[in-house]
Motif scaffolding. Structure first.
Motif, PDB file in Angstrom:
ATOM      1  N   LEU A  27       0.671  -1.487   0.294  1.00 51.47           N
ATOM      2  CA  LEU A  27      -0.057   0.067   0.006  1.00 51.47           C
ATOM      3  C   LEU A  27       0.800   1.074   0.166  1.00 51.47           C
ATOM      4  CD1 LEU A  27      -2.808  -0.752   2.803  1.00 51.47           C
ATOM      5  CD2 LEU A  27      -2.905  -1.035   0.317  1.00 51.47           C
ATOM      6  N   HIS A  28       0.211   2.023  -0.431  1.00 50.47           N
ATOM      7  CA  HIS A  28       0.876   3.640  -0.565  1.00 50.47           C
ATOM      8  C   HIS A  28       0.552   5.067   0.074  1.00 50.47           C
ATOM      9  CE1 HIS A  28       3.233   0.728  -3.290  1.00 50.47           C
ATOM     10  NE2 HIS A  28       3.588   1.323  -2.955  1.00 50.47           N
ATOM     11  N   PRO A  29       0.069   4.811   1.158  1.00 54.20           N
ATOM     12  CA  PRO A  29      -0.825   5.676   1.724  1.00 54.20           C
ATOM     13  C   PRO A  29      -0.749   7.442   1.616  1.00 54.20           C
ATOM     14  CG  PRO A  29       0.153   4.504   4.114  1.00 54.20           C
ATOM     15  CD  PRO A  29       0.999   4.314   2.405  1.00 54.20           C
TER      16      PRO A  29
ATOM     17  N   SER B  18      -1.123   9.816   7.024  1.00 52.55           N
ATOM     18  CA  SER B  18      -0.812   8.840   7.638  1.00 52.55           C
ATOM     19  C   SER B  18      -0.460   9.711   8.844  1.00 52.55           C
ATOM     20  CB  SER B  18       0.295   8.407   7.598  1.00 52.55           C
ATOM     21  OG  SER B  18       0.740   7.002   8.872  1.00 52.55           O
TER      22      SER B  18
ATOM     23  N   LEU C   8      -5.434   6.034   1.768  1.00 55.68           N
ATOM     24  CA  LEU C   8      -5.110   4.606   0.883  1.00 55.68           C
ATOM     25  C   LEU C   8      -6.284   5.350  -0.908  1.00 55.68           C
ATOM     26  CD1 LEU C   8      -4.816   1.936   1.801  1.00 55.68           C
ATOM     27  CD2 LEU C   8      -3.106   3.139   1.692  1.00 55.68           C
TER      28      LEU C   8
ATOM     29  N   GLU D 286      -6.222   0.938  -4.678  1.00 50.84           N
ATOM     30  CA  GLU D 286      -5.470   0.354  -3.613  1.00 50.84           C
ATOM     31  C   GLU D 286      -6.701  -0.317  -2.666  1.00 50.84           C
ATOM     32  OE1 GLU D 286      -0.311   1.987  -3.772  1.00 50.84           O
ATOM     33  OE2 GLU D 286      -2.088   1.862  -1.947  1.00 50.84           O
ATOM     34  N   PHE D 287      -7.124   0.805  -1.988  1.00 55.22           N
ATOM     35  CA  PHE D 287      -8.078   0.138  -1.260  1.00 55.22           C
ATOM     36  C   PHE D 287      -9.312  -0.221  -1.419  1.00 55.22           C
ATOM     37  CE2 PHE D 287     -12.404   0.940   1.292  1.00 55.22           C
ATOM     38  CZ  PHE D 287     -12.105   1.018   3.000  1.00 55.22           C
TER      39      PHE D 287
ATOM     40  N   VAL E 219       1.850  -1.984   5.609  1.00 50.80           N
ATOM     41  CA  VAL E 219       1.406  -0.302   5.568  1.00 50.80           C
ATOM     42  C   VAL E 219       2.206   0.043   5.548  1.00 50.80           C
ATOM     43  CG1 VAL E 219      -0.742   0.601   6.525  1.00 50.80           C
ATOM     44  CG2 VAL E 219      -0.877  -1.918   5.398  1.00 50.80           C
TER      45      VAL E 219
ATOM     46  N   CYS F  39      -6.983   2.192   7.114  1.00 49.32           N
ATOM     47  CA  CYS F  39      -6.878   2.018   6.131  1.00 49.32           C
ATOM     48  C   CYS F  39      -8.227   2.346   5.770  1.00 49.32           C
ATOM     49  CB  CYS F  39      -6.594   0.570   5.895  1.00 49.32           C
ATOM     50  SG  CYS F  39      -4.611  -0.252   6.233  1.00 49.32           S
TER      51      CYS F  39
ATOM     52  N   ARG G 161      -9.912   4.983   2.897  1.00 49.93           N
ATOM     53  CA  ARG G 161     -10.112   6.048   1.174  1.00 49.93           C
ATOM     54  C   ARG G 161     -11.261   7.527   1.795  1.00 49.93           C
ATOM     55  NH1 ARG G 161     -13.829   2.327  -2.258  1.00 49.93           N
ATOM     56  NH2 ARG G 161     -12.638   3.555  -4.312  1.00 49.93           N
TER      57      ARG G 161
END
Length: 160
Positions: free
Chosen positions: A43-45, A48, A63, A67-68, A111, A137, A139
């Motif tokens: 995953l690439h937040p 954060s 996210l 990806e979510f 994550v 996590c 969206r």
């Protein structure tokens, strides 16, 4: 999009060297899992933070939609009961790489996260007092996949 963050919102730190190192570590660690035959989701937040509100307390990562959706599908298919946490402190931040693992299906979700421990001392204390930490996590529309861990210490800096 270039407006400064509002009161109480930490600046985005993804460009800092520590964040780049976490992403590189995630890629390398995920590769090691794949070499052992595991399915991985990295995953690439976009952001954060530590959150402490009536709705949720813990680590919150935002996210991208695709990806979510991948995370939702992955979590539906497994039982993620194990966790491995890699932690580093630098640039005044705590950087985490959290590996949520389903050993039965040999699937791992990676994550990356970060937060400012000095700006969130009360939240850290709240997490320590409850004896658990939640990793949210989510969206933008606030749909959330939550991982709950009974031992918060791997996620937290050393107590002052």
């Amino acid at each position: 999009m270039s407006d400064p963050p509002g009161d109480g919102v930490p600046p985005n730190v993804q460009a800092q060297e520590g964040w780049t190192a976490v992403i590189e570590d995630m890629e390398a660690t995920a590769s090691q899992y794949r070499d052992r035959g595991w399915t991985t989701l990295e995953l690439h937040p976009g952001d954060s933070v530590l959150v402490d509100s009536e709705r949720r307390t813990g680590i919150d990562v935002l996210l991208p939609g695709p990806e979510f959706e991948d995370l939702e599908a992955t979590v539906e298919e497994g039982a993620f009961r194990d966790v491995e946490v890699f932690k580093a402190v630098g640039d005044g931040l705590v950087y985490l790489l959290v590996v949520e693992a389903d050993r039965t299906n040999e699937t791992a979700v990676f994550v990356p996260a970060y937060y400012d421990p000095t700006a969130n001392a009360d939240t850290l204390e709240s997490i320590r007092e409850t004896g658990s930490v939640r990793l949210f996590c989510r969206r933008l529309n606030d749909e959330t996949v939550t991982f709950v861990h009974d031992d918060p210490e791997p996620f937290l800096p050393e107590p002052p």
